[in-house]
Motif scaffolding. Structure first.
Motif, PDB file in Angstrom:
ATOM      1  N   CYS A  43       0.829  -1.208   0.000  1.00  0.00           N
ATOM      2  CA  CYS A  43       0.000   0.000   0.000  1.00  0.00           C
ATOM      3  C   CYS A  43       0.862   1.256   0.000  1.00  0.00           C
ATOM      4  CB  CYS A  43      -0.923   0.006   1.212  1.00  0.00           C
ATOM      5  SG  CYS A  43      -2.295  -1.111   1.031  1.00  0.00           S
ATOM      6  N   ILE A  44       1.990   1.215   0.738  1.00  0.00           N
ATOM      7  CA  ILE A  44       2.886   2.370   0.729  1.00  0.00           C
ATOM      8  C   ILE A  44       3.387   2.627  -0.694  1.00  0.00           C
ATOM      9  CG2 ILE A  44       5.126   3.208   1.523  1.00  0.00           C
ATOM     10  CD1 ILE A  44       4.646   1.747   4.126  1.00  0.00           C
ATOM     11  N   GLY A  45       3.803   1.534  -1.365  1.00  0.00           N
ATOM     12  CA  GLY A  45       4.251   1.691  -2.741  1.00  0.00           C
ATOM     13  C   GLY A  45       3.155   2.196  -3.659  1.00  0.00           C
ATOM     14  N   LEU A  87      11.561   9.578 -11.351  1.00  0.00           N
ATOM     15  CA  LEU A  87      12.519   8.833 -10.528  1.00  0.00           C
ATOM     16  C   LEU A  87      11.840   8.301  -9.275  1.00  0.00           C
ATOM     17  CD1 LEU A  87      15.509   8.252 -10.866  1.00  0.00           C
ATOM     18  CD2 LEU A  87      15.987  10.163  -9.389  1.00  0.00           C
ATOM     19  N   MET A  88      10.971   9.142  -8.691  1.00  0.00           N
ATOM     20  CA  MET A  88      10.223   8.696  -7.504  1.00  0.00           C
ATOM     21  C   MET A  88       9.260   7.567  -7.855  1.00  0.00           C
ATOM     22  SD  MET A  88      11.357  10.462  -5.122  1.00  0.00           S
ATOM     23  CE  MET A  88      12.272  11.928  -4.828  1.00  0.00           C
ATOM     24  N   LEU A  89       8.726   7.612  -9.071  1.00  0.00           N
ATOM     25  CA  LEU A  89       7.850   6.516  -9.500  1.00  0.00           C
ATOM     26  C   LEU A  89       8.629   5.204  -9.589  1.00  0.00           C
ATOM     27  CD1 LEU A  89       5.535   7.988 -12.224  1.00  0.00           C
ATOM     28  CD2 LEU A  89       4.899   6.952 -10.110  1.00  0.00           C
ATOM     29  N   PHE A  90       9.874   5.287 -10.066  1.00  0.00           N
ATOM     30  CA  PHE A  90      10.697   4.083 -10.102  1.00  0.00           C
ATOM     31  C   PHE A  90      10.948   3.556  -8.701  1.00  0.00           C
ATOM     32  CE2 PHE A  90      11.970   5.167 -14.468  1.00  0.00           C
ATOM     33  CZ  PHE A  90      11.864   3.912 -15.024  1.00  0.00           C
ATOM     34  N   PHE A  91      11.231   4.461  -7.752  1.00  0.00           N
ATOM     35  CA  PHE A  91      11.440   4.022  -6.366  1.00  0.00           C
ATOM     36  C   PHE A  91      10.194   3.310  -5.844  1.00  0.00           C
ATOM     37  CE2 PHE A  91      14.676   7.614  -5.440  1.00  0.00           C
ATOM     38  CZ  PHE A  91      15.618   6.909  -6.142  1.00  0.00           C
ATOM     39  N   SER A  92       9.024   3.878  -6.135  1.00  0.00           N
ATOM     40  CA  SER A  92       7.781   3.268  -5.650  1.00  0.00           C
ATOM     41  C   SER A  92       7.578   1.885  -6.259  1.00  0.00           C
ATOM     42  CB  SER A  92       6.600   4.161  -5.983  1.00  0.00           C
ATOM     43  OG  SER A  92       6.798   5.438  -5.469  1.00  0.00           O
ATOM     44  N   THR A  93       7.976   1.738  -7.526  1.00  0.00           N
ATOM     45  CA  THR A  93       7.867   0.418  -8.160  1.00  0.00           C
ATOM     46  C   THR A  93       8.746  -0.606  -7.445  1.00  0.00           C
ATOM     47  OG1 THR A  93       7.750   1.717 -10.161  1.00  0.00           O
ATOM     48  CG2 THR A  93       7.748  -0.636 -10.408  1.00  0.00           C
ATOM     49  N   GLU A  94       9.944  -0.172  -7.045  1.00  0.00           N
ATOM     50  CA  GLU A  94      10.816  -1.079  -6.299  1.00  0.00           C
ATOM     51  C   GLU A  94      10.161  -1.510  -4.995  1.00  0.00           C
ATOM     52  OE1 GLU A  94      13.642  -2.200  -7.437  1.00  0.00           O
ATOM     53  OE2 GLU A  94      13.443  -1.024  -9.254  1.00  0.00           O
ATOM     54  N   ILE A  95       9.485  -0.568  -4.333  1.00  0.00           N
ATOM     55  CA  ILE A  95       8.798  -0.911  -3.079  1.00  0.00           C
ATOM     56  C   ILE A  95       7.722  -1.956  -3.339  1.00  0.00           C
ATOM     57  CG2 ILE A  95       7.373  -0.006  -1.224  1.00  0.00           C
ATOM     58  CD1 ILE A  95       8.798   2.589  -1.470  1.00  0.00           C
ATOM     59  N   LEU A  96       6.962  -1.774  -4.419  1.00  0.00           N
ATOM     60  CA  LEU A  96       5.920  -2.753  -4.755  1.00  0.00           C
ATOM     61  C   LEU A  96       6.522  -4.144  -4.943  1.00  0.00           C
ATOM     62  CD1 LEU A  96       3.747  -0.870  -7.404  1.00  0.00           C
ATOM     63  CD2 LEU A  96       3.241  -1.228  -5.036  1.00  0.00           C
ATOM     64  N   LEU A  97       7.605  -4.228  -5.715  1.00  0.00           N
ATOM     65  CA  LEU A  97       8.200  -5.533  -5.993  1.00  0.00           C
ATOM     66  C   LEU A  97       8.740  -6.168  -4.717  1.00  0.00           C
ATOM     67  CD1 LEU A  97      10.031  -4.622  -9.285  1.00  0.00           C
ATOM     68  CD2 LEU A  97       8.118  -6.118  -9.055  1.00  0.00           C
ATOM     69  N   VAL A 109      15.008  -1.744 -14.145  1.00  0.00           N
ATOM     70  CA  VAL A 109      15.755  -0.554 -13.766  1.00  0.00           C
ATOM     71  C   VAL A 109      16.723  -0.151 -14.864  1.00  0.00           C
ATOM     72  CG1 VAL A 109      17.541   0.258 -12.220  1.00  0.00           C
ATOM     73  CG2 VAL A 109      15.543  -0.825 -11.302  1.00  0.00           C
ATOM     74  N   ALA A 110      17.403  -1.146 -15.474  1.00  0.00           N
ATOM     75  CA  ALA A 110      18.384  -0.821 -16.508  1.00  0.00           C
ATOM     76  C   ALA A 110      17.713  -0.127 -17.689  1.00  0.00           C
ATOM     77  CB  ALA A 110      19.104  -2.095 -16.955  1.00  0.00           C
ATOM     78  N   VAL A 111      16.631  -0.739 -18.194  1.00  0.00           N
ATOM     79  CA  VAL A 111      15.955  -0.166 -19.359  1.00  0.00           C
ATOM     80  C   VAL A 111      15.302   1.169 -18.998  1.00  0.00           C
ATOM     81  CG1 VAL A 111      14.158  -0.533 -21.049  1.00  0.00           C
ATOM     82  CG2 VAL A 111      15.590  -2.410 -20.365  1.00  0.00           C
TER      83      VAL A 111
END
Lengths: 100, 184
Positions: A16-18, A29-39, A73-75
Motif C-alpha cells: 500500500c505504501i508503494g 525517478l520517484m515513480l521508479f522508487f515506488s515500483t521497487e517498493i511494490l516488488l 531498472v536498466a531499461v
C-alpha cells in the motif's frame, strides 16, 4: 509467535505504501522508487509463504522478480536519461505531447 | 520470542524507511532511505530461512540496483527539491480508498489455501542454498535461461540508451543549447 498472517499483513502494508507512492508522485525517478517498493513487498509475501508451506516455489518466484526488477531498472533508467537530455525535466506533466 | 522481536523491529524500520521514500521531497534522501529499506527487507528473508534470497537481495538490490540509481542521479539535478504540483488530493484519496477496500475483500474472501500442496518440498538435511540450486537447475532451468537472456537484452539496451552523446556534459549546459542541438 509470528504466523503467516503477520507476514502477509506486513507485505500488504508495504504494497500500500508503494501504491500511494505510485499514485501520488509526479517525478519519474520517484515513480521508479515506488515500483521497487511494490516488488519488494511481493517478495516478502512469497518468502513467507515459502517458509510456512515448506515449499521452494515461492523463493523461485522471488528470484525471478528480482531479475525482472534489475532489467526494468536498466531499461527504465536508460529511457529516463534520454528523456532528460531531450526535455530537461523528468516530471510526468512534461509527457503530454500526445495530449492523451 | 527473539523471532517476534526481530520481526517487529524490522517491520517498523522497513515501514518507516519506505514512508520516507514515498514522502520525501529530496531525491537523494529518498534513494538512501530506499537502500536502507532494501537491507531491512533482507533481514526478513534471513528470518524466514531463505538465506540465499537474503544474500541475493543485498547483492542485487543494494549493490547493483541502488548503484545504478546513484549513477543515473548524476545525470539529473538532485540537489534541488522535487517540485510537484498535485492537482487534486481528492483523486489520490479516492484511489487509495478503493485499493484499501480491495485489500479487505482479498483478506476476508474464503480461504482456499487449505488445498495448497508443496510442489517442491524442503528437505530436512539439505541447506537452503543447495536445495534452491537443485530446484533452479532442474525444474526451473528454462525460465532461468530465459531470465539470463532478458538480463542480457536489458544490459545492452541500457548501455545503448545511456551512452548516446555521453561525451558532452549536460548539467553544465543551459537547456536552450541542448534544445538547439536537438533541432539541428
Amino acid at each position: 509467535m509470528i504466523t503467516l498472517t503477520h507476514y502477509l499483513v506486513l507485505s500488504a502494508i508495504l504494497f500500500c505504501i508503494g501504491l500511494v507512492g505510485v499514485l501520488r508522485r509526479k517525478n519519474l525517478l520517484m515513480l521508479f522508487f515506488s515500483t521497487e517498493i511494490l516488488l519488494n513487498a511481493v517478495n516478502v509475501g512469497f518468502a513467507a509463504i515459502s517458509k510456512y508451506y515448506m515449499d521452494l516455489t515461492g523463493q523461485m518466484f522471488a528470484f525471478f522478480i528480482i531479475a525482472i526488477a534489475a532489467s526494468e531498472v536498466a531499461v527504465g533508467l536508460g529511457l529516463l536519461i534520454i528523456w532528460y537530455k531531450r526535455v530537461g525535466s523528468i516530471d510526468l506533466d512534461t509527457m503530454q505531447s500526445m495530449n492523451g | 520470542m527473539i523471532e517476534a522481536i526481530a520481526f517487529y523491529t524490522f517491520a517498523i524500520l522497513t515501514i518507516a524507511m519506505f514512508v520516507i521514500v514515498v514522502m520525501s521531497r529530496n531525491a537523494l534522501y529518498s534513494m538512501s532511505a530506499l537502500a536502507a529499506g532494501m537491507i531491512f527487507i533482507s533481514g526478513f528473508f534471513f528470518l524466514l530461512d531463505a538465506d540465499f534470497l537474503g544474500v541475493v537481495q543485498i547483492i542485487v538490490y543494494t549493490g547493483a540496483v541502488m548503484a545504478l540509481y546513484a549513477f543515473a542521479m548524476m545525470f539529473f539535478d538532485t540537489t534541488k527539491e522535487v517540485k510537484e504540483k498535485n492537482s487534486s488530493n481528492y483523486k489520490v484519496f479516492l484511489l487509495s480508498g478503493l485499493s484499501a477496500i480491495l485489500l479487505i475483500i482479498i483478506f476476508v474472501s474464503p480461504i482456499i489455501s487449505q488445498k495448497v500442496q508443496a510442489l517442491y518440498p524442503m528437505k530436512e538435511n539439505i541447506g537452503n542454498t543447495q536445495s534452491i540450486g537443485i530446484v533452479l537447475f532442474t525444474k526451473y532451468l528454462v525460465p532461468f535461461e530465459v531470465a539470463a537472456i532478458m538480463l542480457l537484452v536489458a544490459m545492452i539496451s541500457g548501455i545503448v540508451m545511456a551512452s548516446k552523446r555521453m561525451d558532452e556534459s549536460l548539467t553544465l549546459k543551459v537547456d536552450e543549447e541542448i534544445q538547439k542541438e536537438e533541432v539541428k
